[in-house]
Motif scaffolding. Structure first.
Motif, PDB file in Angstrom:
ATOM      1  N   ARG A  29      -3.842 -18.847  69.281  1.00  0.00           N
ATOM      2  CA  ARG A  29      -3.394 -18.419  70.597  1.00  0.00           C
ATOM      3  C   ARG A  29      -2.486 -17.204  70.506  1.00  0.00           C
ATOM      4  O   ARG A  29      -2.128 -16.607  71.522  1.00  0.00           O
ATOM      5  CB  ARG A  29      -2.646 -19.562  71.295  1.00  0.00           C
ATOM      6  N   ASP A  30      -2.110 -16.861  69.286  1.00  0.00           N
ATOM      7  CA  ASP A  30      -1.236 -15.702  69.113  1.00  0.00           C
ATOM      8  C   ASP A  30      -2.019 -14.405  69.277  1.00  0.00           C
ATOM      9  O   ASP A  30      -3.235 -14.360  69.015  1.00  0.00           O
ATOM     10  CB  ASP A  30      -0.582 -15.741  67.729  1.00  0.00           C
ATOM     11  N   THR A  31      -1.316 -13.367  69.672  1.00  0.00           N
ATOM     12  CA  THR A  31      -1.967 -12.080  69.863  1.00  0.00           C
ATOM     13  C   THR A  31      -1.815 -11.172  68.647  1.00  0.00           C
ATOM     14  O   THR A  31      -2.560 -10.207  68.507  1.00  0.00           O
ATOM     15  CB  THR A  31      -1.386 -11.363  71.101  1.00  0.00           C
ATOM     16  N   THR A  32      -0.853 -11.487  67.792  1.00  0.00           N
ATOM     17  CA  THR A  32      -0.649 -10.692  66.582  1.00  0.00           C
ATOM     18  C   THR A  32      -1.014 -11.536  65.368  1.00  0.00           C
ATOM     19  O   THR A  32      -0.325 -12.510  65.053  1.00  0.00           O
ATOM     20  CB  THR A  32       0.806 -10.206  66.468  1.00  0.00           C
ATOM     21  N   TYR A  33      -2.083 -11.168  64.735  1.00  0.00           N
ATOM     22  CA  TYR A  33      -2.537 -11.923  63.577  1.00  0.00           C
ATOM     23  C   TYR A  33      -3.329 -11.003  62.653  1.00  0.00           C
ATOM     24  O   TYR A  33      -3.653  -9.866  63.007  1.00  0.00           O
ATOM     25  CB  TYR A  33      -3.394 -13.137  63.990  1.00  0.00           C
ATOM     26  N   TYR A  34      -3.601 -11.527  61.464  1.00  0.00           N
ATOM     27  CA  TYR A  34      -4.304 -10.755  60.453  1.00  0.00           C
ATOM     28  C   TYR A  34      -5.418 -11.610  59.863  1.00  0.00           C
ATOM     29  O   TYR A  34      -5.257 -12.823  59.691  1.00  0.00           O
ATOM     30  CB  TYR A  34      -3.336 -10.324  59.340  1.00  0.00           C
ATOM     31  N   LEU A  35      -6.498 -10.982  59.561  1.00  0.00           N
ATOM     32  CA  LEU A  35      -7.651 -11.674  58.982  1.00  0.00           C
ATOM     33  C   LEU A  35      -7.961 -11.098  57.614  1.00  0.00           C
ATOM     34  O   LEU A  35      -7.819  -9.892  57.389  1.00  0.00           O
ATOM     35  CB  LEU A  35      -8.873 -11.521  59.896  1.00  0.00           C
ATOM     36  N   PHE A  36      -8.370 -11.971  56.712  1.00  0.00           N
ATOM     37  CA  PHE A  36      -8.610 -11.570  55.335  1.00  0.00           C
ATOM     38  C   PHE A  36      -9.917 -12.174  54.827  1.00  0.00           C
ATOM     39  O   PHE A  36     -10.369 -13.217  55.293  1.00  0.00           O
ATOM     40  CB  PHE A  36      -7.488 -12.087  54.416  1.00  0.00           C
ATOM     41  N   TRP A  37     -10.483 -11.498  53.847  1.00  0.00           N
ATOM     42  CA  TRP A  37     -11.534 -12.080  53.024  1.00  0.00           C
ATOM     43  C   TRP A  37     -11.064 -12.026  51.571  1.00  0.00           C
ATOM     44  O   TRP A  37     -10.572 -10.998  51.104  1.00  0.00           O
ATOM     45  CB  TRP A  37     -12.865 -11.348  53.158  1.00  0.00           C
ATOM     46  N   TYR A  38     -11.241 -13.190  50.896  1.00  0.00           N
ATOM     47  CA  TYR A  38     -10.948 -13.284  49.476  1.00  0.00           C
ATOM     48  C   TYR A  38     -12.216 -13.724  48.747  1.00  0.00           C
ATOM     49  O   TYR A  38     -13.026 -14.467  49.289  1.00  0.00           O
ATOM     50  CB  TYR A  38      -9.853 -14.327  49.198  1.00  0.00           C
ATOM     51  N   LYS A  39     -12.329 -13.275  47.507  1.00  0.00           N
ATOM     52  CA  LYS A  39     -13.452 -13.662  46.652  1.00  0.00           C
ATOM     53  C   LYS A  39     -12.923 -14.488  45.480  1.00  0.00           C
ATOM     54  O   LYS A  39     -11.888 -14.144  44.892  1.00  0.00           O
ATOM     55  CB  LYS A  39     -14.147 -12.410  46.117  1.00  0.00           C
ATOM     56  N   GLN A  40     -13.617 -15.587  45.170  1.00  0.00           N
ATOM     57  CA  GLN A  40     -13.250 -16.395  44.011  1.00  0.00           C
ATOM     58  C   GLN A  40     -14.454 -16.488  43.087  1.00  0.00           C
ATOM     59  O   GLN A  40     -15.359 -17.291  43.302  1.00  0.00           O
ATOM     60  CB  GLN A  40     -12.778 -17.785  44.428  1.00  0.00           C
ATOM     61  N   PRO A  41     -14.508 -15.656  42.068  1.00  0.00           N
ATOM     62  CA  PRO A  41     -15.635 -15.708  41.125  1.00  0.00           C
ATOM     63  C   PRO A  41     -15.558 -16.974  40.265  1.00  0.00           C
ATOM     64  O   PRO A  41     -14.571 -17.707  40.333  1.00  0.00           O
ATOM     65  CB  PRO A  41     -15.439 -14.444  40.284  1.00  0.00           C
ATOM     66  N   PRO A  42     -16.588 -17.228  39.479  1.00  0.00           N
ATOM     67  CA  PRO A  42     -16.599 -18.449  38.655  1.00  0.00           C
ATOM     68  C   PRO A  42     -15.397 -18.581  37.732  1.00  0.00           C
ATOM     69  O   PRO A  42     -15.034 -19.687  37.349  1.00  0.00           O
ATOM     70  CB  PRO A  42     -17.904 -18.298  37.864  1.00  0.00           C
ATOM     71  N   SER A  43     -14.758 -17.493  37.400  1.00  0.00           N
ATOM     72  CA  SER A  43     -13.577 -17.554  36.533  1.00  0.00           C
ATOM     73  C   SER A  43     -12.368 -18.179  37.240  1.00  0.00           C
ATOM     74  O   SER A  43     -11.409 -18.572  36.588  1.00  0.00           O
ATOM     75  CB  SER A  43     -13.220 -16.157  36.037  1.00  0.00           C
ATOM     76  N   GLY A  44     -12.423 -18.259  38.572  1.00  0.00           N
ATOM     77  CA  GLY A  44     -11.409 -19.022  39.301  1.00  0.00           C
ATOM     78  C   GLY A  44     -10.310 -18.252  39.983  1.00  0.00           C
ATOM     79  O   GLY A  44      -9.610 -18.818  40.825  1.00  0.00           O
ATOM     80  N   GLU A  45     -10.107 -16.993  39.654  1.00  0.00           N
ATOM     81  CA  GLU A  45      -9.013 -16.267  40.311  1.00  0.00           C
ATOM     82  C   GLU A  45      -9.396 -15.892  41.734  1.00  0.00           C
ATOM     83  O   GLU A  45     -10.573 -15.849  42.086  1.00  0.00           O
ATOM     84  CB  GLU A  45      -8.646 -15.009  39.505  1.00  0.00           C
ATOM     85  N   LEU A  46      -8.413 -15.639  42.541  1.00  0.00           N
ATOM     86  CA  LEU A  46      -8.636 -15.247  43.934  1.00  0.00           C
ATOM     87  C   LEU A  46      -8.392 -13.747  44.061  1.00  0.00           C
ATOM     88  O   LEU A  46      -7.309 -13.259  43.758  1.00  0.00           O
ATOM     89  CB  LEU A  46      -7.704 -16.013  44.860  1.00  0.00           C
ATOM     90  N   VAL A  47      -9.404 -13.042  44.561  1.00  0.00           N
ATOM     91  CA  VAL A  47      -9.354 -11.595  44.635  1.00  0.00           C
ATOM     92  C   VAL A  47      -9.367 -11.166  46.091  1.00  0.00           C
ATOM     93  O   VAL A  47     -10.280 -11.519  46.844  1.00  0.00           O
ATOM     94  CB  VAL A  47     -10.557 -10.969  43.898  1.00  0.00           C
ATOM     95  N   PHE A  48      -8.370 -10.406  46.494  1.00  0.00           N
ATOM     96  CA  PHE A  48      -8.279  -9.890  47.851  1.00  0.00           C
ATOM     97  C   PHE A  48      -9.356  -8.834  48.072  1.00  0.00           C
ATOM     98  O   PHE A  48      -9.537  -7.934  47.247  1.00  0.00           O
ATOM     99  CB  PHE A  48      -6.882  -9.296  48.060  1.00  0.00           C
ATOM    100  N   LEU A  49     -10.085  -8.928  49.199  1.00  0.00           N
ATOM    101  CA  LEU A  49     -11.129  -7.952  49.504  1.00  0.00           C
ATOM    102  C   LEU A  49     -10.730  -7.040  50.652  1.00  0.00           C
ATOM    103  O   LEU A  49     -10.833  -5.816  50.536  1.00  0.00           O
ATOM    104  CB  LEU A  49     -12.445  -8.663  49.852  1.00  0.00           C
ATOM    105  N   ILE A  50     -10.330  -7.630  51.784  1.00  0.00           N
ATOM    106  CA  ILE A  50     -10.033  -6.810  52.940  1.00  0.00           C
ATOM    107  C   ILE A  50      -9.056  -7.509  53.870  1.00  0.00           C
ATOM    108  O   ILE A  50      -8.984  -8.735  53.899  1.00  0.00           O
ATOM    109  CB  ILE A  50     -11.305  -6.448  53.735  1.00  0.00           C
TER     110      ILE A  50
END
Lengths: 112, 115
Positions: B28-49
């Motif tokens: 319901r908030d008007t100020t927010y941010y959206l993200f995509w993260y990738k988690q390859p088989p090695s398990g780390e989380l990688v920021f995309l956008i």
């Protein structure tokens, strides 16, 4: 240029034992969070902090404690480990203001 | 309350096919941010956008593109001409500024790219 460092990477505990998962960041980030990742359930927020001395509960806080005495460190304590706490734990930090979180490499915890 | 839904649990494609991952969010908030993260088989989380709620401009970066539509609360992600190295779990996430910048994740979509 270490980013977010989590220790240990792997841990096996017996039911009822306690332990602390360590998390440290060297980016002077104000915001830090702990997540757990279970198969098929994505990442769920355990506890988070908006700055030194300030913490709050996330979605699944039961069985865990945190404190934030410095900007750099945000340890997660398991008070009395249970098999249901078997999971992969991720620590993350962010500048805030809409910047994304940088994640540590994770700790794989098994409780037997 | 904030919520992110990724309806697709797993997508399997053959190399060079395009893949689109769906993400629907609730706030319901008007100020927010959206993200995509990738988690390859090695398990780390990688920021995309990252996208903020005031910027509906869609973007293309190499083989990746994003489609943000506030009217339908969707933030979809497309991989063009997929490669085996794109095999990973992809997470959509929502951050609400007024909620202490907590990051809420969707359940993730596993992408399997076969050669």
């Amino acid at each position: 240029n270490a980013g977010v460092t989590q220790t240990p990477k792997f841990q096996v505990l017996k039911t009822g034992q306690s332990m602390t998962l360590q998390c440290a960041q060297d980016m002077n980030h104000e915001y830090m969070s702990w997540y757990r990742q279970d198969p098929g359930m994505g990442l769920r927020l355990i506890h988070y902090s908006v700055g030194a001395g300030i913490t709050d509960q996330g979605e699944v806080p039961n069985g865990y404690n945190v404190s934030r005495s410095t900007t750099e460190d945000f340890p997660l304590r398991l008070l009395s480990a249970a098999p249901s706490q078997t999971s992969v734990y991720f620590c993350a930090s962010s500048y805030g203001g809409g910047y994304g979180y940088t994640f540590g490499s994770g700790t794989r915890l098994t409780v037997v | 309350a904030q919520k992110v839904t990724q309806a697709q649990t797993e997508i399997s494609v053959v190399e060079k096919e395009d893949v689109t991952l769906d993400c629907v969010y609730e706030t319901r908030d008007t100020t927010y941010y959206l993200f995509w993260y990738k988690q390859p088989p090695s398990g780390e989380l990688v920021f995309l956008i990252r996208r903020n709620s005031f910027d509906e401009q869609n973007e293309i970066s190499g083989r990746y593109s994003w489609n943000f539509q506030k009217s339908t609360s969707s933030f979809n992600f497309t991989i063009t001409a997929s490669q085996v190295v794109d095999s990973a779990v992809y997470f959509c996430a929502l951050m609400i500024k007024a909620a202490g910048n907590k990051l809420t994740f969707g359940g993730g979509t596993r992408v399997l790219v076969k050669p």
